[in-house]
Write a protein that holds these residues in place. Structure first.
Motif, PDB file in Angstrom:
ATOM      1  N   ARG A 245      25.418  52.512  30.800  1.00 41.43           N
ATOM      2  CA  ARG A 245      24.604  51.271  30.020  1.00 41.43           C
ATOM      3  C   ARG A 245      23.449  51.913  29.452  1.00 41.43           C
ATOM      4  O   ARG A 245      22.981  53.164  29.529  1.00 41.43           O
ATOM      5  N   THR A 246      23.079  50.941  28.588  1.00 39.86           N
ATOM      6  CA  THR A 246      22.114  51.289  27.654  1.00 39.86           C
ATOM      7  C   THR A 246      20.576  50.985  28.322  1.00 39.86           C
ATOM      8  O   THR A 246      19.991  51.491  27.859  1.00 39.86           O
ATOM      9  N   PHE A 247      20.656  50.451  29.136  1.00 38.19           N
ATOM     10  CA  PHE A 247      19.061  49.857  29.739  1.00 38.19           C
ATOM     11  C   PHE A 247      18.654  50.970  30.623  1.00 38.19           C
ATOM     12  O   PHE A 247      19.419  51.563  31.448  1.00 38.19           O
ATOM     13  N   ARG A 248      17.544  51.355  30.608  1.00 40.28           N
ATOM     14  CA  ARG A 248      16.430  51.775  31.582  1.00 40.28           C
ATOM     15  C   ARG A 248      15.418  51.238  31.942  1.00 40.28           C
ATOM     16  O   ARG A 248      14.904  50.455  31.414  1.00 40.28           O
ATOM     17  N   SER A 280      15.038  38.817  30.652  1.00 42.40           N
ATOM     18  CA  SER A 280      15.661  37.610  31.215  1.00 42.40           C
ATOM     19  C   SER A 280      16.670  37.171  30.539  1.00 42.40           C
ATOM     20  O   SER A 280      17.953  36.943  30.783  1.00 42.40           O
ATOM     21  N   GLU A 281      16.598  37.126  29.214  1.00 39.25           N
ATOM     22  CA  GLU A 281      17.476  36.710  28.079  1.00 39.25           C
ATOM     23  C   GLU A 281      18.644  37.701  28.203  1.00 39.25           C
ATOM     24  O   GLU A 281      19.848  37.120  28.128  1.00 39.25           O
ATOM     25  N   ILE A 282      18.379  38.836  28.543  1.00 35.83           N
ATOM     26  CA  ILE A 282      19.482  39.938  28.526  1.00 35.83           C
ATOM     27  C   ILE A 282      20.332  39.904  29.857  1.00 35.83           C
ATOM     28  O   ILE A 282      21.498  39.904  29.815  1.00 35.83           O
ATOM     29  N   PHE A 283      19.663  39.583  30.858  1.00 38.28           N
ATOM     30  CA  PHE A 283      20.422  39.605  32.233  1.00 38.28           C
ATOM     31  C   PHE A 283      21.086  38.164  32.219  1.00 38.28           C
ATOM     32  O   PHE A 283      22.218  38.160  33.059  1.00 38.28           O
ATOM     33  N   VAL A 308      17.399  36.463  37.082  1.00 35.05           N
ATOM     34  CA  VAL A 308      18.530  37.239  37.197  1.00 35.05           C
ATOM     35  C   VAL A 308      19.807  36.636  37.603  1.00 35.05           C
ATOM     36  O   VAL A 308      19.376  35.660  38.727  1.00 35.05           O
ATOM     37  N   GLU A 309      20.890  36.714  37.341  1.00 41.11           N
ATOM     38  CA  GLU A 309      22.005  36.204  37.799  1.00 41.11           C
ATOM     39  C   GLU A 309      22.581  36.924  39.183  1.00 41.11           C
ATOM     40  O   GLU A 309      22.744  38.147  39.232  1.00 41.11           O
ATOM     41  N   TYR A 355      31.289  40.105  48.746  1.00 36.76           N
ATOM     42  CA  TYR A 355      30.871  41.106  47.383  1.00 36.76           C
ATOM     43  C   TYR A 355      29.907  40.354  46.861  1.00 36.76           C
ATOM     44  O   TYR A 355      29.915  39.434  46.301  1.00 36.76           O
ATOM     45  N   LEU A 356      28.595  41.077  46.671  1.00 35.26           N
ATOM     46  CA  LEU A 356      27.437  40.591  46.124  1.00 35.26           C
ATOM     47  C   LEU A 356      26.719  41.559  45.142  1.00 35.26           C
ATOM     48  O   LEU A 356      26.804  42.664  45.718  1.00 35.26           O
ATOM     49  N   LYS A 357      26.485  41.037  44.181  1.00 31.77           N
ATOM     50  CA  LYS A 357      25.714  42.067  43.017  1.00 31.77           C
ATOM     51  C   LYS A 357      24.405  41.173  42.363  1.00 31.77           C
ATOM     52  O   LYS A 357      24.767  39.995  42.190  1.00 31.77           O
ATOM     53  N   ALA A 358      23.811  41.813  41.853  1.00 34.96           N
ATOM     54  CA  ALA A 358      22.639  41.612  40.696  1.00 34.96           C
ATOM     55  C   ALA A 358      23.156  42.170  39.551  1.00 34.96           C
ATOM     56  O   ALA A 358      23.097  42.982  39.420  1.00 34.96           O
ATOM     57  N   ALA A 359      23.391  41.124  38.729  1.00 29.89           N
ATOM     58  CA  ALA A 359      23.832  41.173  37.457  1.00 29.89           C
ATOM     59  C   ALA A 359      22.924  41.837  36.444  1.00 29.89           C
ATOM     60  O   ALA A 359      21.783  41.893  36.510  1.00 29.89           O
TER      61      ALA A 359
END
Length: 456
Positions: A245-248, A280-283, A308-309, A355-359
């Motif tokens: 992914r491109t985010f750091r 926030s807009e990206i998430f 965050v979703e 199954y849970l995750k933070a997008a």
């Protein structure tokens, strides 16, 4: 001729033993004891002096002049936030991260920005030649008016160049490639890393030179070398992210001059790292409308609220024991919330895999995300969707109560700014709180009440 003495040093924790041991008794690591020569005792050193020749002397505390801590702000607002408002002159900053994550790119961009302020910057690289660094600087758009490149690993030569150039900032890339010639141990060993860091700390404190150190990480994600390395420096920053992914994310885990809860978010491009002004807009930009098992939380990272979703998928188990899998969330927290849902909200989850995750790849670890986790699990279990303009804030207790969280007003304002119409918050939080008129506040006391209002 005197016989040379040897000792065995653990490369994981720095434990010293007079004989070889297969397993370190201090940290429990196997096959980490390396034989090293015991250095001869040096004569007693003179008083420490800085590059200007000034000798340090004891001072009465009430005679020490204390001025407001100066800060040097770079053009990277995210980096300034993580450091506590800017770079403190004379500080020692350790930057760790996985290989290829962008540590050298970040520091080269920062070096270029500092050199544009009219300061001298010495970039010491033990891994790249000067031509390789210049090629990368050209791709990143770093002009380097006052940026000096010095490919060297010998600390004696490095200290000599620092004495001649007298730079305001020094970049060491990386600490594991530097060596102290007086030590007989191999480069990158515990002894070498410890001694080199001690020399850099003296240079930084005595001469008010800000030094950035790049540190490699081990397989378990911790910075390679002895733990004392993190104790010696002023600030420890971890550069996190997925190479796919491109985010750091730049996260402070130790900071003597600011908060350790701040994060900075960057996006990697061909031209280097770019700051993410509104994460926030990206998430939330890829969130599906009408999808079940989804809830939005307003999490607080330091002083910054981030929406965050949180996604959950609950399915019947095909084995005897139900499985709990989390990504970006604490596994124990998720199991605790599901137990509360089963006991206090009458959801039969003991025969359901979850199954849970933070997008978005972000990691959330604060009590305020409990309510959003519970709502996403209930949404997937009941196969009922939540409104896309709802957000959830609150901590869940073992008796099913919704407990108050900190900085609720700041969280609500961030949700209203991004267009959310309803916010579920703890009832005890809404005392003397001003909220925007564009968002409706729904106060809840128990988890059963929250689920009833969320799906009504």
């Amino acid at each position: 001729m005197t016989k040379q003495k040897t000792q065995y040093v653990c490369q994981s924790c720095g434990y010293i033993s007079p004989r070889f041991l297969g397993r370190c008794p201090n940290c429990g690591a196997w096959n980490q004891m390396v034989e090293e020569l015991v250095a001869a005792k040096k004569p007693v050193a003179n008083a420490q002096t800085n590059l200007a020749g000034k000798v340090s002397k004891p001072e009465l505390m009430n005679q020490v002049n204390i001025e407001k801590e100066p800060r040097v702000k770079t053009k990277m607002v995210e980096l300034n936030r993580v450091l506590g408002g800017g770079i403190v002159p004379g500080s020692l900053v350790l930057v760790g991260g996985d290989p290829g994550i962008g540590k050298s790119t970040l520091l080269l961009q920062v070096s270029g920005q500092l050199s544009e302020l009219g300061e001298r910057v010495l970039y010491v690289s033990g891994e790249e030649s000067a031509s390789q660094i210049k090629m990368r600087a050209g791709r990143l758009g770093v002009s380097g008016q006052g940026l000096y490149l010095y490919p060297e690993t010998d600390m004696v030569s490095i200290k000599q160049q620092i004495n001649e150039l007298k730079p305001a900032y020094v970049i060491i890339d990386s600490i594991q490639t530097m060596q102290e010639p007086e030590l007989s141990s191999v480069v990158g060993s515990v002894s070498q890393v410890r001694e080199v860091t001690a020399e850099l700390m003296k240079l930084a404190k005595q001469n008010q030179i800000t030094i950035f150190i790049v540190g490699h990480v081990t397989k378990d994600g911790s910075i390679a070398g002895p733990k004392i390395l993190e104790h010696m420096v002023d600030t420890v920053l971890y550069f996190e992210g997925d190479r796919n992914r491109t985010f750091r994310i730049l996260r402070a885990v130790k900071n003597r001059f600011g908060s350790t809860n701040e994060i900075g978010i960057f996006e990697m491009h061909n031209g280097g790292l770019h700051e993410v002004k509104n994460p926030s807009e990206i998430f939330l930009e890829e969130r599906l409308e009408g999808a079940t098992g989804s809830a939005v939380v307003v999490s607080l990272e330091g002083t910054r609220p981030i929406l965050v979703e949180i996604q959950a998928l609950v399915t019947p188990t095909v084995f005897g024991n139900a499985k709990r899998t989390t990504t970006g969330l604490d596994h124990n927290r998720a199991a605790l919330i599901m137990a509360v849902l089963e006991k206090r909200a009458n959801l039969m989850l003991q025969n359901q895999d979850a199954y849970l995750k933070a997008a978005g790849g972000v990691k959330l670890d604060e009590p305020a995300i409990d309510l959003a986790i519970a709502v996403s699990v209930a949404s997937s279990y009941r196969d009922k969707e939540t409104r896309p303009t709802d957000c959830f804030i609150g901590e869940i207790g073992l008796t099913g109560e919704i407990r108050s969280v900190n900085r609720i007003e700041q969280r609500i304002k961030e949700a209203a700014k991004l267009g959310f119409k309803r916010a579920f918050v703890p009832r005890n939080n809404m005392k003397d709180v001003e909220v925007p008129k564009s968002i409706q506040i729904i106060t809840v006391t128990t988890i059963a009440e929250a689920l009833k209002k969320a799906f009504s």
